[in-house]
Design a protein around this motif. Structure first.
Motif, mmCIF file in Angstrom:
data_model
loop_
_atom_site.group_PDB
_atom_site.id
_atom_site.type_symbol
_atom_site.label_atom_id
_atom_site.label_comp_id
_atom_site.label_asym_id
_atom_site.label_seq_id
_atom_site.Cartn_x
_atom_site.Cartn_y
_atom_site.Cartn_z
ATOM 1 N N THR A 171 0.843 -1.193 0.000
ATOM 2 C CA THR A 171 0.000 0.000 0.000
ATOM 3 C C THR A 171 0.882 1.248 0.000
ATOM 4 O O THR A 171 1.973 1.246 0.571
ATOM 5 C CB THR A 171 -0.939 0.069 1.217
ATOM 6 O OG1 THR A 171 -0.176 0.333 2.410
ATOM 7 C CG2 THR A 171 -1.727 -1.228 1.387
ATOM 8 N N ILE A 172 0.386 2.290 -0.655
ATOM 9 C CA ILE A 172 1.055 3.585 -0.635
ATOM 10 C C ILE A 172 0.012 4.671 -0.417
ATOM 11 O O ILE A 172 -1.035 4.684 -1.057
ATOM 12 C CB ILE A 172 1.847 3.863 -1.935
ATOM 13 C CG1 ILE A 172 2.465 5.269 -1.865
ATOM 14 C CG2 ILE A 172 0.983 3.682 -3.182
ATOM 15 C CD1 ILE A 172 3.451 5.571 -2.980
ATOM 16 N N ASP A 173 0.305 5.554 0.526
ATOM 17 C CA ASP A 173 -0.534 6.725 0.788
ATOM 18 C C ASP A 173 0.383 7.928 0.731
ATOM 19 O O ASP A 173 1.131 8.197 1.670
ATOM 20 C CB ASP A 173 -1.204 6.603 2.157
ATOM 21 C CG ASP A 173 -2.166 7.758 2.443
ATOM 22 O OD1 ASP A 173 -2.235 8.682 1.605
ATOM 23 O OD2 ASP A 173 -2.824 7.735 3.488
ATOM 24 N N ILE A 174 0.350 8.644 -0.391
ATOM 25 C CA ILE A 174 1.226 9.802 -0.539
ATOM 26 C C ILE A 174 0.435 11.064 -0.239
ATOM 27 O O ILE A 174 -0.568 11.363 -0.884
ATOM 28 C CB ILE A 174 1.874 9.850 -1.943
ATOM 29 C CG1 ILE A 174 2.810 11.063 -2.045
ATOM 30 C CG2 ILE A 174 0.849 9.836 -3.056
ATOM 31 C CD1 ILE A 174 3.723 11.015 -3.249
ATOM 32 N N GLY A 175 0.861 11.766 0.779
ATOM 33 C CA GLY A 175 0.214 12.998 1.182
ATOM 34 C C GLY A 175 1.035 14.196 0.756
ATOM 35 O O GLY A 175 1.878 14.116 -0.136
ATOM 36 N N GLY A 176 0.793 15.318 1.422
ATOM 37 C CA GLY A 176 1.537 16.524 1.082
ATOM 38 C C GLY A 176 2.958 16.512 1.612
ATOM 39 O O GLY A 176 3.882 16.981 0.947
ATOM 40 N N GLY A 177 3.140 15.961 2.846
ATOM 41 C CA GLY A 177 4.451 16.032 3.476
ATOM 42 C C GLY A 177 5.076 14.712 3.827
ATOM 43 O O GLY A 177 6.200 14.681 4.339
ATOM 44 N N SER A 178 4.400 13.603 3.592
ATOM 45 C CA SER A 178 4.981 12.299 3.884
ATOM 46 C C SER A 178 4.351 11.242 2.976
ATOM 47 O O SER A 178 3.313 11.464 2.364
ATOM 48 C CB SER A 178 4.757 11.916 5.355
ATOM 49 O OG SER A 178 3.380 11.699 5.619
ATOM 50 N N THR A 179 5.015 10.104 2.896
ATOM 51 C CA THR A 179 4.528 8.972 2.111
ATOM 52 C C THR A 179 4.593 7.727 2.978
ATOM 53 O O THR A 179 5.668 7.377 3.483
ATOM 54 C CB THR A 179 5.366 8.775 0.839
ATOM 55 O OG1 THR A 179 5.239 9.936 0.010
ATOM 56 C CG2 THR A 179 4.907 7.550 0.060
#
Length: 508
Positions: free
Chosen positions: A132-140
Motif C-alpha cells: 500500500t502507498i498513501d502519498i500525502g503533502g508532506g509524507s509517504t
C-alpha cells in the motif's frame, strides 16, 4: 447508531468527514468537505510553522467545528499528520487549538498513519497480499502485507508538496531538470526500503493524489462506469497519464479532464512516485482504494463500541448485505431466492448442463440476493434502475468488471435489455454474454418460485428423458402464484436446457 466527526489535517488539504454507523447499514459518509491549506509551505527553514499557517489552520478548524455541531455531532476528532508532525512548534499549535477552539487535536505518527491506511484498504479491497502507498503533502506511507496482516511499514519524509517545493519551485510543472532530479531522488529513497524490492504483488494506492491519477485515466479512456474505488491500472496506463501531464503546458493543465485544480501543480510528482514504485515492487497491477486514513481511524473509533462491526475477510459479502439493507430488500425473500438459485444450479451441474467458476457462482448467488433492487425506485422500470444502481455503486471487494456482471445478472429481464446494458461497457464477448444470460435466467426463474414470498418451495429435482426435462418441485403451503409464474418464466430455463421443460408441483 454512532456519529463521529473526523478532521484530517494534512500537509496539502484539510478535510472534514462526518461518519454515521449502524449495525444494519454499516459505516456511511454523511458529509465530506475539503479545503486546500498547503500547511507544509508555511514551515520555515528552521522547521517552525509560521503564524500565517497556524492562523489559517485555526480558521478552518473553527468552520469545521461549527459544521459538525450543526449535525449535532459532539465527538470531533482532529488528526494532524506530516505538516504539524514535522513542525518544531507542534506542541504550541496543539495548545492553541485547545485554548481557542476547545478541540483535542492528536498528532498521528507516520507508522500509525500507515497502519490506518492499511486497515481501511484491507477492509474494502479483497486482496490478501499487497503493497500500500498513501502519498500525502508532506509524507509517504508504505506497507507490505500478507494474508491481510502487516509485515512491514514505513513513513518516508517526503510528499507531493515537499517534492514540489524541493524540485519545482519557481519552475514550470513539467520542467525537464526538475523531473529528472525528482525521479533520481524518489528512486533513491524507495531503494532504501529493502523490503519493497521485487515483491511482485499488486499496489493499493490511497489518498487524494492517487484518486486524481485514476480519474485522469478514466477520463482519458472514457471509462463507462462511476467510481475509482477498486479501479485498476497497469504499467502502461500509469505511463500514459505521466506522459499526458508531462507534455501538457502549465497554462493548459485545466483542460485535462479529471485533474483537480487544487492538485494541478503537484500531480506530476505523485505520478513519478507511482511509476517508480511500480518498477521497484515489480507490481502486476496498480489498484486504487478510495478508503484510507480517515476510514481507518473511523473504524478504530467505532470498533470500541461495536467490536465485531468490521470483518476484513468478508469484504464483498458485507458490502452486498449493506447494499440490500440500503434498499430495504426483504431479507427472507433474498435468502430464499438465493437458496433456490443455488439448488437449480446444482441440478444443472449434476446433469452436465452448466458449470461455473467459483467466482461466477458467487456472483450469481449474490445477484439473486439483490435481484431487482431497483423496485425501490420504480417497479415499472425496475430492471433499468437495478442495472445502473449496481454497476455504478461503490461495492467493496469486487473488481469493476465483476460488478458490472453482477448488475447484468441482478437486472436480467430479457436478452434485448441484457445486450443493451452490456453495450455500455463492451467488456464481454458473445460467450461471456451467453453465460451471463443463463445466470440471469436462473435468477429470474428462482424469483418466480418465491414470487409470493411465502417460502413454499421445499425441494426440487430435475431429470431428463431424451430432449425433454422435468422439474419436480415439492412445496409446503399454497403454490398457486408460484405455479403460474414458473410456467410463464420456464422459457428462460428451456433456452439453457435446449429442450422442453415440464414442471410438476407436489405437496411435500
Amino acid at each position: 447508531m454512532k456519529k463521529i466527526s473526523l478532521i484530517d489535517i494534512g500537509s496539502n488539504t484539510i478535510r472534514l468527514v462526518l461518519f454515521e454507523y449502524t449495525e444494519k447499514h454499516g459505516i456511511k459518509e454523511i458529509r465530506n468537505i475539503k479545503t486546500p491549506a498547503r500547511l507544509a509551505q508555511y514551515i520555515d527553514a528552521d522547521g517552525y510553522m509560521a503564524e500565517e499557517g497556524v492562523s489559517a489552520l485555526l480558521k478552518i478548524l473553527h468552520s469545521f467545528k461549527q459544521i459538525s455541531e450543526k449535525y449535532h455531532i459532539t465527538d470531533i476528532y482532529p488528526m494532524a499528520t506530516a505538516a504539524i508532525r514535522q513542525s518544531k512548534n507542534r506542541e504550541d499549535i496543539l495548545k492553541r487549538i485547545k485554548a481557542e477552539l476547545d478541540l483535542d487535536a492528536k498528532i498521528i505518527s507516520g507508522e500509525m498513519e500507515a497502519a490506518l491506511g492499511f486497515e481501511a484498504a484491507v477492509h474494502t479491497i479483497s486482496y490478501c497480499d499487497a503493497v500500500t502507498i498513501d502519498i500525502g503533502g508532506g509524507s509517504t506511507e508504505l506497507t507490505f502485507y500478507e494474508d491481510k496482516e502487516i509485515i512491514y511499514s514505513i513513513s518516508l519524509s517526503f510528499g507531493v508538496v515537499t517534492l514540489n517545493k524541493m524540485f519545482f519551485e519557481g519552475k514550470d510543472h513539467n520542467d525537464k531538470s526538475a523531473i529528472k532530479d525528482t525521479k533520481k531522488f524518489v528512486e533513491d529513497e524507495l531503494n532504501k526500503v529493502n523490503w519493497l524490492r521485487d515483491r511482485k504483488v499488486p499496489i493499493l494506492a490511497i489518498g487524494g493524489s492517487a484518486r486524481n491519477i485514476a480519474r485522469i485515466h478514466q477520463a482519458l479512456i472514457s471509462y463507462p462506469i462511476a467510481g475509482v474505488h477498486g479501479y485498476t491500472m497497469e504499467k502502461e496506463d500509469l505511463h500514459d497519464v505521466y506522459k499526458l501531464l508531462k507534455t501538457t503546458d502549465t497554462e493548459n493543465l485545466d483542460d485535462i479532464d479529471g485533474l483537480s485544480k487544487d492538485r494541478a501543480d503537484i500531480i506530476l510528482p505523485s505520478s513519478i512516485v507511482f511509476k517508480t514504485l511500480f518498477d521497484v515492487v515489480g507490481a502486476n497491477e496498480f489498484k486504487f482504494s478510495r478508503k484510507g486514513l480517515r476510514e481507518g481511524m473511523a473504524m478504530k473509533i467505532i470498533s470500541k463500541d461495536f467490536p465485531v462491526a468490521f470483518n476484513k475477510y468478508r469484504v464483498f459479502e458485507d458490502s452486498i448485505e449493506q447494499l440490500a439493507n440500503d434498499f430495504n430488500l426483504d431479507e427472507t425473500d433474498s435468502r430464499k431466492r438465493t437458496e433456490i438459485v443455488d439448488r437449480l444450479y446444482h441440478e444443472l451441474e449434476r446433469l452436465g448442463i452448466l458449470s461455473l467458476s467459483k467466482t461466477n457462482k458467487m456472483i450469481m448467488k449474490h445477484a439473486a440476493g439483490i435481484y431487482y433492487l431497483g423496485d425501490f425506485i420504480d417497479r415499472d422500470a425496475s430492471s433499468q434502475h437495478t442495472y445502473y444502481l449496481i454497476s455504478n455503486s461503490n461495492i467493496n471487494g469486487i473488481i469493476h468488471r465483476d460488478r458490472v456482471k453482477l448488475a447484468l445478472i441482478a437486472s436480467y429481464k430479457n436478452k434485448t435489455l441484457l445486450d443493451f446494458y452490456a453495450k455500455e461497457t463492451g467488456w464481454f464477448d458473445d460467450e461471456e454474454l451467453s453465460e451471463i444470460q443463463a445466470l440471469g435466467s436462473l435468477v429470474k426463474f428462482a424469483n418466480a418460485l418465491n414470487i409470493s414470498n411465502t417460502e413454499i418451495v421445499d425441494s426440487l429435482k430435475m431429470s431428463v428423458s431424451g430432449d425433454d426435462f422435468r422439474l419436480d418441485i415439492k412445496y409446503n403451503g399454497d403454490p398457486i402464484a408460484e405455479e403460474y409464474h414458473a410456467v410463464r418464466q420456464k422459457k428462460h430455463i428451456e433456452k439453457i436446457l435446449g429442450g422442453n421443460l415440464w414442471i410438476e408441483f407436489t405437496e411435500s
